[in-house]
Design a protein around this motif. Sequence first.
Motif, short mmCIF file in Angstrom:
data_model
loop_
_atom_site.label_atom_id
_atom_site.label_comp_id
_atom_site.label_asym_id
_atom_site.label_seq_id
_atom_site.Cartn_x
_atom_site.Cartn_y
_atom_site.Cartn_z
N VAL A 24 0.85 -1.20 0.00
CA VAL A 24 0.00 0.00 0.00
C VAL A 24 0.88 1.25 0.00
N LEU A 25 1.91 1.23 0.84
CA LEU A 25 2.78 2.42 0.95
C LEU A 25 3.55 2.67 -0.34
N ARG A 48 -4.77 -3.25 -4.23
CA ARG A 48 -5.61 -2.56 -5.21
C ARG A 48 -6.49 -1.55 -4.50
N PRO A 49 -6.46 -0.27 -4.93
CA PRO A 49 -7.41 0.68 -4.34
C PRO A 49 -8.81 0.38 -4.84
N LEU A 50 -9.73 0.13 -3.92
CA LEU A 50 -11.11 -0.19 -4.29
C LEU A 50 -11.95 1.08 -4.41
N LEU A 107 -6.12 -6.39 -0.30
CA LEU A 107 -4.79 -6.99 -0.23
C LEU A 107 -4.91 -8.51 -0.37
N LEU A 108 -4.19 -9.08 -1.33
CA LEU A 108 -4.22 -10.53 -1.55
C LEU A 108 -2.80 -11.04 -1.79
N MET A 109 -2.38 -12.02 -1.01
CA MET A 109 -1.05 -12.60 -1.18
C MET A 109 -1.20 -14.08 -1.56
N THR A 110 -0.55 -14.48 -2.65
CA THR A 110 -0.63 -15.87 -3.10
C THR A 110 0.77 -16.48 -3.22
#
Lengths: 281, 281
Positions: A54-55, A85-87, A98-101
């Motif tokens: 985000v930062l 991703r800015p919603l 925020l999604l981490m895969t």
Amino acid sequence: MSSEPTHQNIHTFDQATALQPAGPHHWKGQPGRLYWNMVGPFGGTTAATLLHAVLLHPERIGEPAALTVNYAAPLADLPFVLEARPLRTNRSSQHWLLLMTQVDTEGQTITVASGTAVTALRRGTWAGSELPHPPVTPAENLSPRPPTAGLAWSERYDLRLLDGDLPTAWDGAHADDSLTRLWIQDLPPRPIDFLSLAAMSDMFYPRIWRRRALRTPAGTVSMTVYFHADQAALAAAGSGPLLGEARGQEYRHGFFDQRAQLWSADGTIMTTTHQLVYFRD
Amino acid sequence: MSSEPTHQNIHTFDQATALQPAGPHHWKGQPGRLYWNMVGPFGGTTAATLLHAVLLHPERIGEPAALTVNYAAPLADLPFVLEARPLRTNRSSQHWLLLMTQVDTEGQTITVASGTAVTALRRGTWAGSELPHPPVTPAENLSPRPPTAGLAWSERYDLRLLDGDLPTAWDGAHADDSLTRLWIQDLPPRPIDFLSLAAMSDMFYPRIWRRRALRTPAGTVSMTVYFHADQAALAAAGSGPLLGEARGQEYRHGFFDQRAQLWSADGTIMTTTHQLVYFRD
């Protein structure tokens, strides 16, 4: 507390939360072993890594106000992809997904962490607190807790316990409350920023260990951090230490929750936080 | 407390949180005016609506354990689309993404709310609490607060104040703490379920009104609810009332946070919750 920088003059915390750009709204990285806990990296560094995206995002406005991270599966020490991703962007606040895969051993892409964040432009307003800084022994008058053998992350923090250390014996001696108070500082010291605040908000061992004096399996499922510090409060806090306090709330059916807060040494609340933890008997 | 059902024998709360299927992982609905607050529907019903999609999802396993809802923009009384997608399914828990969109007056699709949820299979374990049910006057010995003129949602709840009601005068008389305790029940009564627990977790007016006795603009930005109740606890709680307690924590730079919990009348913790609220001077 040594102030000597580590490997290549990059602090271990910055190594552990590093990200490389991977296209619009995407970053890549790898947890590394510097903050390894029992079955994966320290959850605090994972939370900080999500916030880092985000930062770094070019469309970001404002500073972190809220962060929720859900720990879906233990991270492997393998590459990950992180989407931030800015919603929704309002005049003075922004909402983030925020999604981490990671790719698992069977070649499947799995979600290992998810979350949301809110960033906001801060402005001067009325201020107040209902979380007074408790009178405690200064950090310099206490000794650091020795690191726990085999837990890399415990070598990365200077922790000085005031109340509620880990039980001295795992003998099932029941305690009525789970209050812990301690001083927390990066080792070596590092200027406090939003990333280290996110990580330090996850610094409190599972409250159920304190209540039951049994080292049963337990792990954070979801953590929410509210950031009350702005840049001026970060600057005033310097490299810490911060005072942290945590308490368990309700324990039932394999889950409990605990709340905590972090103050700067001068008594300013930096974060308030709340987490849900699973446990087994 | 009338027990007479409303319009078409469907409780207003079920009308306000109703969803229709709209393809895999998607539902549609419309807030309606039954729980209208000042500039949109009561945030509690929005949270319940997001959770409703999880409960309706054919792939769901387990019961709600955690819910985070971020309020990105005021909902209009217009159709919305709600996506509820399982991100990760473990053996006994599941991680969910929640996104609610509406088409604004300029024809743009905007995110009005986002969130995450964790559902989990509950199992018997050791249990404990650090949130004892305070000794209070039973609900039947208190009178309901009259609804607030022009606020539809306030007509949908029977609220009986024990401590910390709204200030009797908006005269800027500063209070040192913001504790509120009250009994909460749907009006007419409705069996407590996970959806009403989500809504009732947002029942506490902004703590800053209590601290400052000034009715300044304030609204929830993000709310997290941890569910400690299982089906047996829901059945035991019946149609309520529930005892709620809320406190503010830190107020600065246009935001503050408040924590709260809900007990059944027999003293069982149903939810613990934490929210971040924006405010203006």
